[in-house]
Scaffold this motif. Structure first.
Motif, mmCIF file in Angstrom:
data_model
loop_
_atom_site.group_PDB
_atom_site.id
_atom_site.type_symbol
_atom_site.label_atom_id
_atom_site.label_comp_id
_atom_site.label_asym_id
_atom_site.label_seq_id
_atom_site.Cartn_x
_atom_site.Cartn_y
_atom_site.Cartn_z
ATOM 1 N N ASP A 248 56.237 23.590 -7.030
ATOM 2 C CA ASP A 248 56.238 23.276 -5.599
ATOM 3 C C ASP A 248 55.306 22.114 -5.253
ATOM 4 O O ASP A 248 55.175 21.738 -4.088
ATOM 5 N N ALA A 249 54.647 21.561 -6.261
ATOM 6 C CA ALA A 249 53.705 20.459 -6.039
ATOM 7 C C ALA A 249 54.464 19.166 -5.755
ATOM 8 O O ALA A 249 55.662 19.057 -6.030
ATOM 9 N N ILE A 250 53.727 18.198 -5.212
ATOM 10 C CA ILE A 250 54.333 16.885 -4.974
ATOM 11 C C ILE A 250 54.740 16.288 -6.313
ATOM 12 O O ILE A 250 54.156 16.591 -7.345
ATOM 13 N N LYS A 251 55.733 15.458 -6.288
ATOM 14 C CA LYS A 251 56.191 14.799 -7.510
ATOM 15 C C LYS A 251 55.286 13.590 -7.774
ATOM 16 O O LYS A 251 55.003 12.815 -6.872
ATOM 17 N N LEU A 252 54.858 13.462 -9.006
ATOM 18 C CA LEU A 252 53.969 12.371 -9.389
ATOM 19 C C LEU A 252 54.764 11.185 -9.913
ATOM 20 O O LEU A 252 55.819 11.359 -10.528
ATOM 21 N N ASN A 253 54.247 10.010 -9.681
ATOM 22 C CA ASN A 253 54.828 8.789 -10.249
ATOM 23 C C ASN A 253 54.349 8.639 -11.691
ATOM 24 O O ASN A 253 53.453 9.357 -12.144
ATOM 25 N N ASP A 254 54.930 7.682 -12.392
ATOM 26 C CA ASP A 254 54.460 7.385 -13.746
ATOM 27 C C ASP A 254 52.977 7.019 -13.685
ATOM 28 O O ASP A 254 52.524 6.386 -12.746
ATOM 29 N N ASN A 255 52.242 7.414 -14.688
ATOM 30 C CA ASN A 255 50.804 7.148 -14.783
ATOM 31 C C ASN A 255 49.996 7.802 -13.670
ATOM 32 O O ASN A 255 48.916 7.322 -13.333
ATOM 33 N N GLU A 256 50.498 8.865 -13.089
ATOM 34 C CA GLU A 256 49.729 9.696 -12.158
ATOM 35 C C GLU A 256 49.589 11.069 -12.789
ATOM 36 O O GLU A 256 50.502 11.551 -13.463
ATOM 37 N N PHE A 257 48.429 11.701 -12.553
ATOM 38 C CA PHE A 257 48.136 12.977 -13.177
ATOM 39 C C PHE A 257 47.433 13.883 -12.174
ATOM 40 O O PHE A 257 46.698 13.402 -11.314
ATOM 41 N N PHE A 258 47.622 15.171 -12.326
ATOM 42 C CA PHE A 258 46.823 16.126 -11.565
ATOM 43 C C PHE A 258 45.471 16.226 -12.266
ATOM 44 O O PHE A 258 45.398 16.258 -13.500
ATOM 45 N N VAL A 259 44.403 16.291 -11.491
ATOM 46 C CA VAL A 259 43.048 16.365 -12.040
ATOM 47 C C VAL A 259 42.931 17.537 -13.007
ATOM 48 O O VAL A 259 42.352 17.414 -14.088
ATOM 49 N N VAL A 260 43.496 18.673 -12.645
ATOM 50 C CA VAL A 260 43.387 19.862 -13.488
ATOM 51 C C VAL A 260 43.977 19.623 -14.876
ATOM 52 O O VAL A 260 43.552 20.232 -15.855
ATOM 53 N N ASP A 261 44.929 18.707 -14.999
ATOM 54 C CA ASP A 261 45.525 18.412 -16.297
ATOM 55 C C ASP A 261 44.635 17.510 -17.152
ATOM 56 O O ASP A 261 44.753 17.497 -18.369
ATOM 57 N N LEU A 262 43.755 16.754 -16.531
ATOM 58 C CA LEU A 262 42.852 15.866 -17.275
ATOM 59 C C LEU A 262 41.627 16.609 -17.812
ATOM 60 O O LEU A 262 41.120 16.296 -18.884
ATOM 61 N N ILE A 263 41.167 17.603 -17.041
ATOM 62 C CA ILE A 263 39.988 18.366 -17.457
ATOM 63 C C ILE A 263 40.337 19.170 -18.708
ATOM 64 O O ILE A 263 41.410 19.760 -18.797
ATOM 65 N N ASP A 264 39.446 19.168 -19.653
ATOM 66 C CA ASP A 264 39.574 19.829 -20.954
ATOM 67 C C ASP A 264 40.418 19.042 -21.953
ATOM 68 O O ASP A 264 40.623 19.493 -23.077
ATOM 69 N N MET A 265 40.917 17.863 -21.562
ATOM 70 C CA MET A 265 41.574 17.012 -22.552
ATOM 71 C C MET A 265 40.506 16.464 -23.491
ATOM 72 O O MET A 265 39.327 16.446 -23.164
#
Length: 174
Positions: free
Chosen positions: A96-113
């Motif tokens: 249900d989240a907004i659709k991201l464009n190319d090279n856009e990320f949700f912050v939660v997906d970057l944490i712990d990478m």
């Protein structure tokens, strides 16, 4: 990858008709316009399993005041109905989240990478700070926090499948 995303924190009540005031944790406060269904959870960093037997709430209305939004939940008509929600978080399903464009990320997906810095090894991304200019990755570099601007000059590639960010730095940055 998490299936639920936090989009706000309930900070207080608004009026006497069961409305709640939310501090948005999303880049676009107007994201609440398209909100239909959501979850209310205690944890700031809820794991997917915490949503199994959690109630789904439905938005009745939304309005905005300064940097907050005022949310009306369907079926909650009095201040006494919503008092229990103060301090809790609003989550939505990823679908249900907004659709991201190319090279856009949700912050939660970057944490712990893992962050591979100049091929010196892999280090954990522990947080992402937001500034007016850009986002900044906070990386645990051998026990020290290193701040890397999340801009093309430093980010060589992002591999979401392998959870790896390749970073190239300049002299003196680390």
């Amino acid at each position: 990858m998490r299936n639920y995303l936090r989009i706000g924190k309930i900070i207080s009540l608004h009026g006497i008709k069961g409305e709640i005031k939310i501090f948005p944790t999303t880049d676009d406060v107007r994201r609440f316009d398209s909100l239909d269904k959501f979850f209310i959870i205690d944890a700031d960093d809820a794991k997917d399993e915490e949503f199994v037997n959690t109630s789904v709430y439905v938005k009745e209305g939304v309005k905005y005041f300064k940097n907050t939004c005022i949310l009306k939940i369907k079926g909650f008509e009095k201040i006494e109905d919503v008092t229990k929600f103060i301090g809790k978080n609003i989550y939505i399903k990823r679908e249900d989240a907004i659709k991201l464009n190319d090279n856009e990320f949700f912050v939660v997906d970057l944490i712990d990478m893992k962050a591979n810095i100049d091929n010196l090894g892999n280090f954990n991304v522990v947080d992402v700070l937001k500034t007016k200019a850009s986002s900044i990755l906070v990386i645990d570099y051998n026990g020290k926090e290193v701040l890397i601007p999340f801009v093309d000059e430093f980010i060589e590639s992002i591999d979401t499948v392998n959870s790896l960010i390749k970073i190239k730095t300049i002299e003196g940055l680390i």
